[in-house]
Design an enzyme around this catalytic site. Sequence first.
Site, PDB file in Angstrom:
ATOM      1  N   ASP A 158       0.815  -1.214   0.000  1.00 29.15           N
ATOM      2  CA  ASP A 158       0.000   0.000   0.000  1.00 29.15           C
ATOM      3  C   ASP A 158       0.850   1.266   0.000  1.00 29.15           C
ATOM      4  OD1 ASP A 158      -2.413   1.264  -0.177  1.00 29.15           O
ATOM      5  OD2 ASP A 158      -2.850   1.211   1.968  1.00 29.15           O
ATOM      6  N   LYS A 160       2.073   4.695  -0.952  1.00 26.36           N
ATOM      7  CA  LYS A 160       1.484   5.908  -1.544  1.00 26.36           C
ATOM      8  C   LYS A 160       1.802   7.068  -0.600  1.00 26.36           C
ATOM      9  CE  LYS A 160      -3.027   4.839   0.482  1.00 26.36           C
ATOM     10  NZ  LYS A 160      -4.460   4.742   0.296  1.00 26.36           N
ATOM     11  N   ASN A 163       0.564   7.267   3.073  1.00 24.50           N
ATOM     12  CA  ASN A 163       1.038   6.321   4.098  1.00 24.50           C
ATOM     13  C   ASN A 163       2.491   6.565   4.499  1.00 24.50           C
ATOM     14  OD1 ASN A 163      -1.364   5.056   4.321  1.00 24.50           O
ATOM     15  ND2 ASN A 163      -0.884   3.364   2.930  1.00 24.50           N
ATOM     16  N   ASP A 176       0.825   2.582   8.601  1.00 24.26           N
ATOM     17  CA  ASP A 176      -0.373   1.897   8.101  1.00 24.26           C
ATOM     18  C   ASP A 176      -0.031   0.539   7.466  1.00 24.26           C
ATOM     19  OD1 ASP A 176      -2.947   1.393   7.532  1.00 24.26           O
ATOM     20  OD2 ASP A 176      -3.365   3.327   6.603  1.00 24.26           O
ATOM     21  N   THR A 195      -4.302   0.933  -3.990  1.00 25.24           N
ATOM     22  CA  THR A 195      -4.894   2.217  -4.376  1.00 25.24           C
ATOM     23  C   THR A 195      -4.767   2.332  -5.890  1.00 25.24           C
ATOM     24  OG1 THR A 195      -4.185   3.105  -2.274  1.00 25.24           O
ATOM     25  CG2 THR A 195      -4.649   4.712  -3.999  1.00 25.24           C
TER      26      THR A 195
HETATM   27  P1  ATP Z   1      -6.830   3.690   7.264  1.00 26.05           P
HETATM   28  O1  ATP Z   1      -7.061   3.501   5.803  1.00 26.05           O
HETATM   29  O2  ATP Z   1      -6.205   2.534   7.955  1.00 26.05           O
HETATM   30  O3  ATP Z   1      -7.997   4.216   7.994  1.00 26.05           O
HETATM   31  P2  ATP Z   1      -5.705   6.315   7.335  1.00 26.05           P
HETATM   32  O4  ATP Z   1      -4.321   6.773   6.939  1.00 26.05           O
HETATM   33  O5  ATP Z   1      -6.856   6.891   6.620  1.00 26.05           O
HETATM   34  O6  ATP Z   1      -5.679   4.759   7.305  1.00 26.05           O
HETATM   35  P3  ATP Z   1      -4.998   6.414  10.057  1.00 26.05           P
HETATM   36  O7  ATP Z   1      -3.797   5.593   9.815  1.00 26.05           O
HETATM   37  O8  ATP Z   1      -5.948   5.988  11.095  1.00 26.05           O
HETATM   38  O9  ATP Z   1      -5.914   6.585   8.838  1.00 26.05           O
HETATM   39  O10 ATP Z   1      -4.537   7.905  10.278  1.00 26.05           O
HETATM   40  C1  ATP Z   1      -5.461   8.974  10.418  1.00 26.05           C
HETATM   41  C2  ATP Z   1      -4.695  10.287  10.391  1.00 26.05           C
HETATM   42  O11 ATP Z   1      -3.781  10.337  11.486  1.00 26.05           O
HETATM   43  C3  ATP Z   1      -3.890  10.504   9.140  1.00 26.05           C
HETATM   44  O12 ATP Z   1      -4.076  11.837   8.721  1.00 26.05           O
HETATM   45  C4  ATP Z   1      -2.457  10.311   9.550  1.00 26.05           C
HETATM   46  O13 ATP Z   1      -1.626  11.191   8.871  1.00 26.05           O
HETATM   47  C5  ATP Z   1      -2.487  10.642  11.041  1.00 26.05           C
HETATM   48  N1  ATP Z   1      -1.508   9.772  11.704  1.00 26.05           N
HETATM   49  C6  ATP Z   1      -1.532   8.423  11.717  1.00 26.05           C
HETATM   50  N2  ATP Z   1      -0.477   7.917  12.381  1.00 26.05           N
HETATM   51  C7  ATP Z   1       0.251   8.981  12.792  1.00 26.05           C
HETATM   52  C8  ATP Z   1       1.472   9.134  13.521  1.00 26.05           C
HETATM   53  N3  ATP Z   1       2.152   8.059  13.943  1.00 26.05           N
HETATM   54  N4  ATP Z   1       1.934  10.382  13.766  1.00 26.05           N
HETATM   55  C9  ATP Z   1       1.255  11.467  13.317  1.00 26.05           C
HETATM   56  N5  ATP Z   1       0.092  11.393  12.626  1.00 26.05           N
HETATM   57  C10 ATP Z   1      -0.414  10.175  12.363  1.00 26.05           C
END
Ligand code: ATP
Length: 302
Positions: A158, A160, A163, A176, A195
């Site tokens: 994944d 991109k 992530n 992720d 994606t």
């Molecule tokens: P999924 O498809 O698994 O829901 P996602 O990327 O849409 O993935 P999350 O991984 O839950 O969702 O992340 C949500 C938000 O939080 C994103 O905007 C991401 O940039 C931010 N985020 C996630 N992990 C971190 C981290 N370790 N530090 C800072 N921001 C984070």
Amino acid sequence: ITVDSLKNTAENINNSSKTIFDNSINKKLKISDFELLKTLGKGAHGKVLLCERRDVPGKYYAMKIINKKHIIENNQLEHTIAEKKILSSLKNSFLVKLDYAFQTDNKIYFLMDFMKGGELFQHLKKKKRFLENETKFIIACLILGLGHLHNKSYVYRDLKPENILLDDIGYVKLSDFGLAKELNKEELAKTFCGTPEYLSPEILLNKGCNRTVDWWALGILIFELMIGIPPFYSKNVQEMYQNILFRQPSFPNNISMSNECKDLILKLLEKNPEKRFGVDADSLELMSHEWFKDFPWSSLMH
Ligand code: ATP
């Protein structure tokens, strides 16, 4: 999200949470040892909050809160288990690390490295394109991260800009791991996932994929970072899939790009995964490409 709702969240967590993973060597922590500060973002299955260790002011974590009901209803149980397993078992400077995990009856809490610089996606949107040296640095970090995942027998699947997260000084880490899969050397992953812009020909043709699928996606990423748009992009998804299957990427004349960079992209975007660059020696093959001639790999690793 309001301060009150954060306080409620904190109380609910503290009342009933159980530790399911703890990376600390000396002091065992409980979820009540963290203060919730603000929302960082929302994902498909929950939200991510910024929190701080109460006993170590200034030590921040990203707390991912996943709703168990949502996971079950959306058939994401296997992906969530994979994510927890990978996050907690892999330690590499270029992969986001899990420090603690807790659960209540309804929710799972992952406490991960806080990546203050946010998503590479946001930076790309703002800058439109990266310079070649900036791109090379980002890609080098990812080659080391993906190489480590592959060495541990995982395929990421994944890659991109959304992530890829940046820390406060600009190092990047992969986050992720929901689509990552453990694969033996000869095994192929059959699920159609990823994606659209980053899908490889073998996934589109349902032939199954192995770790070289990540090197295809890396080729797409180098192109997107340098040019500002993925190589096979079309608003019409079916047309984009046709492009992925049958067209060669073309490089616009108005953007300066070295021949070595173009050569690496073309080798990674080889449609036949058996002939794709990286198939033989994985990350070592990429590290020894001409584009990285004189690149300070050992400094980066340190
Ligand atoms: P999924 O498809 O698994 O829901 P996602 O990327 O849409 O993935 P999350 O991984 O839950 O969702 O992340 C949500 C938000 O939080 C994103 O905007 C991401 O940039 C931010 N985020 C996630 N992990 C971190 C981290 N370790 N530090 C800072 N921001 C984070």
